[in-house]
Design an enzyme around this catalytic site. Structure first.
Site, PDB file in Angstrom:
ATOM      1  N   GLU A 224      -8.666   8.228  39.108  1.00 40.71           N
ATOM      2  CA  GLU A 224     -10.161   8.294  38.681  1.00 40.71           C
ATOM      3  C   GLU A 224     -10.907   9.186  39.638  1.00 40.71           C
ATOM      4  O   GLU A 224     -12.118   8.361  39.965  1.00 40.71           O
ATOM      5  CB  GLU A 224     -10.741   7.194  38.319  1.00 40.71           C
ATOM      6  CG  GLU A 224     -10.023   6.398  36.856  1.00 40.71           C
ATOM      7  CD  GLU A 224     -10.901   5.323  36.273  1.00 40.71           C
ATOM      8  OE1 GLU A 224     -11.981   4.760  36.789  1.00 40.71           O
ATOM      9  OE2 GLU A 224     -10.294   4.818  35.191  1.00 40.71           O
TER      10      GLU A 224
ATOM     11  N   GLU B  50      -4.214   2.987  32.235  1.00 45.41           N
ATOM     12  CA  GLU B  50      -4.749   2.007  31.956  1.00 45.41           C
ATOM     13  C   GLU B  50      -5.604   2.297  30.739  1.00 45.41           C
ATOM     14  O   GLU B  50      -5.862   3.182  30.068  1.00 45.41           O
ATOM     15  CB  GLU B  50      -5.925   1.883  33.088  1.00 45.41           C
ATOM     16  CG  GLU B  50      -5.705   1.568  34.434  1.00 45.41           C
ATOM     17  CD  GLU B  50      -6.815   1.544  35.619  1.00 45.41           C
ATOM     18  OE1 GLU B  50      -8.062   1.391  35.105  1.00 45.41           O
ATOM     19  OE2 GLU B  50      -6.684   1.962  36.701  1.00 45.41           O
TER      20      GLU B  50
END
Ligand code: BGP
Length: 467
Positions: free
Chosen positions: A165, A369
Site C-alpha cells: 500500500e 487483502e
C-alpha cells in the site's frame, strides 16, 4: 452483466490469507530486531500497541499448523526489515535471517506457498532518522535489503511483493508512521518520497528477475473503484481525476514506467513534482512486474470540487479524509452498508475494480487483502460465531467468480487476516482473523488460538475449491 453459467475457480487457485510482521509477530525487540517507525509512532490511546501483538514470533509453528489445517495453498506475510537489518542497512542480523528461514521452511513443509511482502509500513527507524524515504540513500538501503532477501530465501520463495500500500503511505502516511520530513512543504516532500519508493521498487523488481529468473514479483497497492456521486459530467470527471491520483499513479509507474497524465498535471498544479535523477525514467521503464497484487476493502465516491474546505469528507471511521479543493470532493455512498467500524461494504465494487485493473494492465491479479474488521465474541465452549464475516467473504468471493467468468485472470485470494492481529489504528478488538487470539487490548490472557466458525467455512470452501 449476468452470466448464465459461472466458470470454476482454477484448479491451482491460491486460496490463503495475509498478515504483516508488525501486526502479528510481537517480539518487537528480540533477537537483534531494530526499532521501526511503527515501534516509535504515537499509539492511539486506549488500544494495544505492537510489542506482543499475536506473539506469532514464538508461536508460528502452531499458527502454520492451523493454516495447513484450513487447507491454505498460500500464506502472504511480511518480513520485518528491522529483523534483517536492525538499522535498515549496514550489518545484517543473523538471528533475524534465521527466523524467516524457519518460518518459510515450516510453510514449505506443509505444502503452503509463501508470498513475501518485503516492506509493509515498518520502515527501520534508523533510516527514518536519516530522512527516511525523503533521503535518496533509502533507495540503496532497500536494494541492499532486497538482495539479502533474494539471496537467502529465493530458493524457496517464488512470489514477492515489493511495498504494501504505497499509495496509503503517501496519502495517509501520518496515521501509518511515515511522516513528511520537510514540514514547510509536507505534500511535496511526500511525493518526493513516493518517487524514491517507485525507483526502489523498480530496482528490486529488476534485481529479482536478474537473481531469480523463476521468481515473480509485483507491487501491492490498495485499489478502490472511484464512483462519481451522480451522473453529472463534472462529478464523473472528478472521479476520473481522483482515480488517477489515488490508484493509477502507483500502478502506471510500476507497470509502464511512466506517471499518468492526469496525476502528473495534478502534481504540477500543486507544485509537488518530484526531483528526478538522470536515468530514473529508464530505471522505471526497464522494470516490469509479473503480476499485480492489490488490497481491496471498499470503494470511494467523489463529486465535483466546491473549491474550499467543504470538499473534505471523512468516510466512516477509516482515518481517511477524502477531498481536495479544486480537484474533487469526498462524498458518502448511501447505497452501501457499513461495518462496525464505519467502512462501506461493496462486493460489487470488487468485481468492478478487478476488471479495471486487468483491463488497464493485462497482468494476472492476486488479491492480497480483503476482509471484515469486527468485534468478535468468545462464547461458551470456545466458539466464535462470526456469521457476519462468512457473509462478507462469501459475497466478495462470489464477485471473484463473476470476474473470472468475465475473463479476468485472477490466481489467488488472500483475505485479511489469517489470524487475529493488531489493527493499524484500532487495536486487537477490531478482529479480522479466521483464528481467534485470546487476548484483549491490555490483558494478554493466555493468547490461545481458537478456531472461529469462519475457519471451518473457509476450510470447506478451499477443500471444494468452490463456494
Ligand atoms: C490495510 C493494511 C493492513 C491492515 C488493513 C486493515 O491498509 O495493509 O496492514 O491493517 O488495512 O486496516 P485496519 O487495521 O486499520 O483495520
Amino acid at each position: 452483466m449476468k452470466h448464465q453459467k459461472l466458470k470454476d475457480f482454477p484448479k491451482d487457485f491460491f486460496w490463503g490469507a495475509s498478515t504483516s510482521a508488525y501486526q502479528v509477530e510481537g517480539a518487537w525487540n528480540e533477537d537483534g530486531k531494530g526499532v521501526s517507525v511503527i515501534d516509535v509512532a504515537n499509539h492511539v490511546e486506549g488500544v494495544a500497541d505492537y510489542k506482543i501483538a499475536s506473539d506469532h514470533y514464538h508461536r508460528y509453528q502452531e499458527d502454520i499448523a492451523l493454516f495447513a489445517e484450513m487447507g491454505f495453498k498460500t500464506y502472504r506475510f511480511s518480513i520485518a526489515w528491522t529483523r534483517i537489518y536492525s538499522n535498515g542497512d549496514g550489518e545484517a542480523n543473523q538471528k533475524g535471517i534465521e527466523f524467516y528461514d524457519r518460518l518459510i521452511n515450516e510453510l514449505v513443509s506443509h505444502g503452503i506457498e509463501p508470498i513475501v511482502t518485503m516492506y509493509h509500513f515498518d520502515l527501520p527507524n534508523s533510516l527514518q532518522e536519516r530522512g527516511g524515504w525523503s533521503n535518496r540513500k533509502t533507495v540503496d538501503a532497500f536494494e541492499q535489503y532486497a538482495k539479502i532477501l533474494f539471496t537467502h530465501y529465493g530458493d524457496r520463495v517464488k512470489y514477492w511483493l515489493t511495498i504494501n500500500e504505497q499509495n496509503m503511505i503517501i496519502l495517509h502516511g501520518s496515521s501509518i508512521g511515515t511522516e513528511a520530513t520537510d514540514l514547510e512543504n509536507p505534500q511535496k516532500d511526500l511525493y518526493q518520497q513516493n518517487h524514491h519508493m517507485l525507483v526502489a521498487q523498480a530496482k528490486a523488481m529488476a534485481l529479482c528477475h536478474e537473481m531469480l529468473p523463476e521468481a515473480k514479483i509485483g507491487p501491492a497497492p490498495n485499489v478502490a473503484p472511484i464512483y462519481p456521486a451522480t451522473s453529472k459530467p463534472e462529478d464523473i470527471l472528478a472521479a476520473d481525476t481522483y482515480a488517477s491520483i489515488r490508484n493509477w499513479l502507483y500502478l502506471d509507474v510500476a507497470v509502464y514506467g511512466k506517471y499518468p497524465a492526469v496525476a502528473w498535471s495534478y502534481l504540477e498544479e500543486k507544485g509537488y513534482t518530484p526531483t528526478m535523477e538522470d536515468g530514473d525514467m529508464e530505471i522505471l521503464k526497464q522494470a516490469k512486474p509479473d503480476f499485480i497484487a492489490f488490497n481491496y476493502y471498499t470503494s470511494q465516491t467523489v463529486a465535483e470540487s466546491l473549491g474550499d474546505e467543504r470538499d473534505y469528507s471523512h468516510t466512516g471511521d477509516q482515518h481517511e479524509t477524502v477531498g481536495e479543493p479544486g480537484f474533487y470532493r469526498g462524498s458518502v455512498n448511501n447505497n452501501l452498508q457499513r461495518t462496525d467500524f464505519g467502512w462501506e461494504i461493496d462486493p460489487v465494487g470488487f468485481r468492478t475494480v478487478l476488471r479495471q485493473v486487468y483491463d488497464r494492465y493485462h497482468l494476472p491479479l492476486i488479491v492480497t487483502e480483503n476482509g471484515l474488521g469486527a468485534y468478535d465474541k468468545l462464547e461458551e465452549n470456545d466458539t466464535i460465531n462470526d456469521d457476519y464475516r462468512i457473509e462478507f467473504l462469501r459475497k466478495h468471493i462470489e464477485q471473484i467468480q463473476l470476474a473470472i467468468t468475465d475473463g479476468i485472470e485472477i490466481f489467488g485470494y488472500c483475505p485479511w487476516s489469517a489470524i487475529d492481529l493488531v489493527s493499524t489504528h484500532q487495536g486487537i478488538n477490531k478482529r479480522y482473523g479466521f483464528i481467534y487470539v485470546n487476548r484483549d487490548e491490555f490483558d494478554l490472557k493466555d493468547m490461545r488460538r481458537i478456531r472461529k466458525k469462519s475457519f471451518y467455512w473457509y476450510q470447506d470452501l478451499i477443500q471444494k475449491n468452490s463456494l
